[in-house]
Enzyme design. Structure first.
Site, mmCIF file in Angstrom:
data_model
loop_
_atom_site.group_PDB
_atom_site.id
_atom_site.type_symbol
_atom_site.label_atom_id
_atom_site.label_comp_id
_atom_site.label_asym_id
_atom_site.label_seq_id
_atom_site.Cartn_x
_atom_site.Cartn_y
_atom_site.Cartn_z
ATOM 1 N N ASP A 214 0.830 -1.205 0.000
ATOM 2 C CA ASP A 214 0.000 0.000 0.000
ATOM 3 C C ASP A 214 0.864 1.254 0.000
ATOM 4 O OD1 ASP A 214 -2.625 1.055 -0.110
ATOM 5 O OD2 ASP A 214 -2.594 1.487 2.031
ATOM 6 N N CYS B 79 -10.691 4.381 -4.596
ATOM 7 C CA CYS B 79 -9.705 4.298 -3.524
ATOM 8 C C CYS B 79 -10.129 5.152 -2.331
ATOM 9 C CB CYS B 79 -8.332 4.735 -4.031
ATOM 10 S SG CYS B 79 -7.018 4.528 -2.809
ATOM 11 N N TYR C 150 -12.519 2.657 0.695
ATOM 12 C CA TYR C 150 -11.815 2.600 1.976
ATOM 13 C C TYR C 150 -12.651 3.228 3.086
ATOM 14 C CZ TYR C 150 -7.254 0.587 0.924
ATOM 15 O OH TYR C 150 -6.237 -0.287 0.633
ATOM 16 N N TYR D 176 -9.521 4.870 8.673
ATOM 17 C CA TYR D 176 -10.407 4.978 7.511
ATOM 18 C C TYR D 176 -11.871 5.072 7.888
ATOM 19 C CZ TYR D 176 -6.243 4.069 4.848
ATOM 20 O OH TYR D 176 -4.975 4.174 4.312
ATOM 21 N N GLU E 108 -9.627 -2.753 -6.366
ATOM 22 C CA GLU E 108 -9.601 -2.670 -4.909
ATOM 23 C C GLU E 108 -9.797 -4.051 -4.292
ATOM 24 O OE1 GLU E 108 -8.860 -0.249 -2.827
ATOM 25 O OE2 GLU E 108 -8.438 1.143 -4.459
#
Length: 229
Positions: free
Chosen positions: A53, A144, A148, A172, A214
């Protein structure tokens, strides 16, 4: 007369989310995501994911910077410039805290090969960023942010027995990240007002593709994906 709203009354972002409902459900059901909350995710897999990541964020920040360069209005220019910096600074701080926990140096992280799915995802993002118009790039970078935030929000109600995973979830699923995502969603709906049906469809195709990436990214982390040859 029915009080049910016509599909035409839905916002563009509502249409986009409706188009990935099955993808999002698959994400929530993935063993990597389930393992964050029940604590069964092997820390080795989480370590692999966090490193990948961090490598992903370098190119995601480039895509956001290109979105700023292509943005037609000053507000969007400022927003994407700020978010590009945040992708490097704010989230990198979170990763660096994990790196300390795992005993990793920045040099070790940078020397790690980019996994195949990670390379495919970032290559797709950068191709759209360089070759396609602004509205298509917004469609490509949006998952993204949004996925998340939605994952973090869902998992925050469950927590985690593992403090490392709980820290990730709280980041998140928190209000600060939620404000960032709402800002991007509002921009997406504003620019969609001037788009033709064909332009909307093009943005939606990118949105679906990167939403699939994702899921693939978490699958990559779960399998600790390596190059096969």
């Amino acid at each position: 007369m029915s009080d049910t709203p016509s599909p035409l009354s839905r916002s563009f972002t509502e249409e986009l989310w409706g188009g990935i409902a099955s993808i999002f459900e698959a994400i929530l059901a993935h063993p990597f995501i389930r393992g964050l909350t029940d604590g069964t995710l092997p820390e080795e897999a989480f370590r692999f994911y966090v490193i990948q990541d961090a490598l992903y964020l370098r190119d995601y920040a480039r895509a956001l910077a290109l979105a700023a360069a292509k943005a037609p209005q000053e507000q969007a220019i400022a927003m994407f410039c700020h978010h590009a910096a945040g992708a490097i600074e704010v989230e990198r701080q979170l990763h660096e805290s994990f790196f300390r926990d795992f005993g990793l140096t920045e040099q070790q992280v940078r020397a790690t090969p980019v996994a195949p799915t990670n390379l495919a995802y970032t290559s797709y993002l950068l191709r759209v960023a360089y070759a396609e118009p602004f509205h298509e790039l917004v469609g490509a970078v949006l998952p993204c942010y949004w996925i998340y935030q939605e994952v973090g929000t869902r998992l925050a109600t469950r927590g985690s027995p593992n403090p490392l995973y709980r820290r990730w979830i709280e980041t998140y699923g928190g209000e600060e990240f939620g404000r960032v995502v709402r800002e991007v969603l509002q921009l997406t709906d504003r620019i969609a007002e001037a788009l033709t049906p064909a332009q909307r469809a093009a943005a939606a195709r990118h949105f679906v593709t990167t939403s699939r990436y994702e899921w693939m990214f978490w699958e990559m982390g779960w399998r600790m994906e390596r190059w096969p040859v």
